[in-house]
Write an enzyme that holds these catalytic residues in place. Sequence first.
Site, PDB file in Angstrom:
ATOM      1  N   LYS A 134      65.832   4.267 -19.599  1.00 10.73           N
ATOM      2  CA  LYS A 134      66.684   3.474 -19.965  1.00 10.73           C
ATOM      3  C   LYS A 134      66.758   3.195 -21.988  1.00 10.73           C
ATOM      4  O   LYS A 134      67.544   2.978 -21.994  1.00 10.73           O
ATOM      5  CB  LYS A 134      67.313   1.587 -20.069  1.00 10.73           C
ATOM      6  CG  LYS A 134      67.351   1.680 -18.144  1.00 10.73           C
ATOM      7  CD  LYS A 134      67.363  -0.023 -17.673  1.00 10.73           C
ATOM      8  CE  LYS A 134      67.955   0.422 -16.377  1.00 10.73           C
ATOM      9  NZ  LYS A 134      66.972  -0.806 -15.692  1.00 10.73           N
TER      10      LYS A 134
ATOM     11  N   LYS B  14      71.671  10.993  -4.450  1.00 12.03           N
ATOM     12  CA  LYS B  14      71.555   9.557  -4.080  1.00 12.03           C
ATOM     13  C   LYS B  14      73.595   9.149  -4.031  1.00 12.03           C
ATOM     14  O   LYS B  14      73.843   9.518  -5.001  1.00 12.03           O
ATOM     15  CB  LYS B  14      70.851   8.644  -4.352  1.00 12.03           C
ATOM     16  CG  LYS B  14      69.968   7.727  -3.807  1.00 12.03           C
ATOM     17  CD  LYS B  14      68.771   7.484  -4.500  1.00 12.03           C
ATOM     18  CE  LYS B  14      69.331   6.138  -5.226  1.00 12.03           C
ATOM     19  NZ  LYS B  14      68.689   5.386  -5.789  1.00 12.03           N
TER      20      LYS B  14
ATOM     21  N   LYS C 130      75.714   3.674  -7.776  1.00  8.47           N
ATOM     22  CA  LYS C 130      76.811   2.649  -9.184  1.00  8.47           C
ATOM     23  C   LYS C 130      77.249   3.765 -10.329  1.00  8.47           C
ATOM     24  O   LYS C 130      78.376   4.102 -10.558  1.00  8.47           O
ATOM     25  CB  LYS C 130      76.557   2.015  -9.294  1.00  8.47           C
ATOM     26  CG  LYS C 130      76.737  -0.017  -8.614  1.00  8.47           C
ATOM     27  CD  LYS C 130      76.527  -0.719  -9.256  1.00  8.47           C
ATOM     28  CE  LYS C 130      74.760  -1.372  -8.784  1.00  8.47           C
ATOM     29  NZ  LYS C 130      74.595  -2.650  -8.415  1.00  8.47           N
TER      30      LYS C 130
END
Length: 355
Positions: A114, A219, A222
């Site tokens: 991140k 996978k 979102k």
Amino acid sequence: MNGKETVLSGIRATGNLHLGNYFGALSKFVRMQRDYDCLYFVADLHALTTNPDPDQLHRNVRSIVAEYLAAGLDPEESTLFVQSDVPEISEMYLLLNMHVGIGELMRTASFKDKARKQLGIKVDETDEDNIERQIIGSASNKRVNAGLLTYPTLMAVDILIQKAHKVPVGKDQEQHLELTRRFARRFNSFYGVELFPEPANFDFGGKPVKVPGLDGSGKMGKSEGNCIYLIDDEKTLRKKVMRAVTDEGPKTPNQPVSPTVENLFTLLELTSTPEVVKHFRDAYADCSIRYGDLKKQLADDILAITLPIRERILDLQGDDATIGRVLRRGAEIARERASRTLAEVREVMGIRRFY
Ligand code: TRP
């Protein structure tokens, strides 16, 4: 409490829940309700680490609560609450941070990912271990917020403040759970107490579910844009499934299944009966399979699971009274337990009142 072990888990409030969340987390939460003392929450403070739009954040919290209830979490059986409704968590987060090293936080995989994203650093431009230098040396006006760094402390507090024994989470959270255990051990041994149990991931003994996306990649997620949401209406859902990536089909009997088509079989295994799966596996093996039929079947079987959930989500959409009632009750129970732990932590650390 009642002799049952405590289970705790949460989902970050960042958007609607999809089939990956359902099979990876929610359906397990539902199954654990009877056998354990369960607490499930919406992590709105964790969502703040990526600086969301405030109104959107508030809507996201609400929709996850509605989705929890719609998927079968029963407020009579489990404690459902919002993280920020338990201010004891924020206080203990400050206290626990005094025993957490910035180095170990910086080495956490999720932080590195991140932080690089926020600084606009591509992984392949850089050698793995230079994140500390990159952050400190970054001359740009981009910054990595301190909340992101201490994300694992906050998650550890969520778990430890409830003295949870079992934490059902996906593989991507394993490192956070490992840190939680380390912090618990460290705290216990620093103060010579047995305050925190070491929480374990929960494993149903079956093979771990990885819910694939519809785009042929890995996978469902979102950020990947390959999701089927619990809230999707029938038309949207059918369209997504019919557009799922496949290949040109088997040419010779018993040829290996390509990863993209294997993804569809995986979804079918999750949602359909063994007979139906066998039917399509056999059809693949003898080259008679038509992917259109497979997709239609898959859409039907997914809808059988998601449509009733969608109905209940819609019912709850206009029902703030129910949501409010559930969350108020949940907050009371969660706070009552949390404040007991916090009092012990304060006492142990020497933060004691004079009045
Ligand atoms: N970090 C978790 C996730 O992104 C969410 C979370 C926050 C959590 N606190 C937790 C999960 C405590 C389990 C227990 O999925």
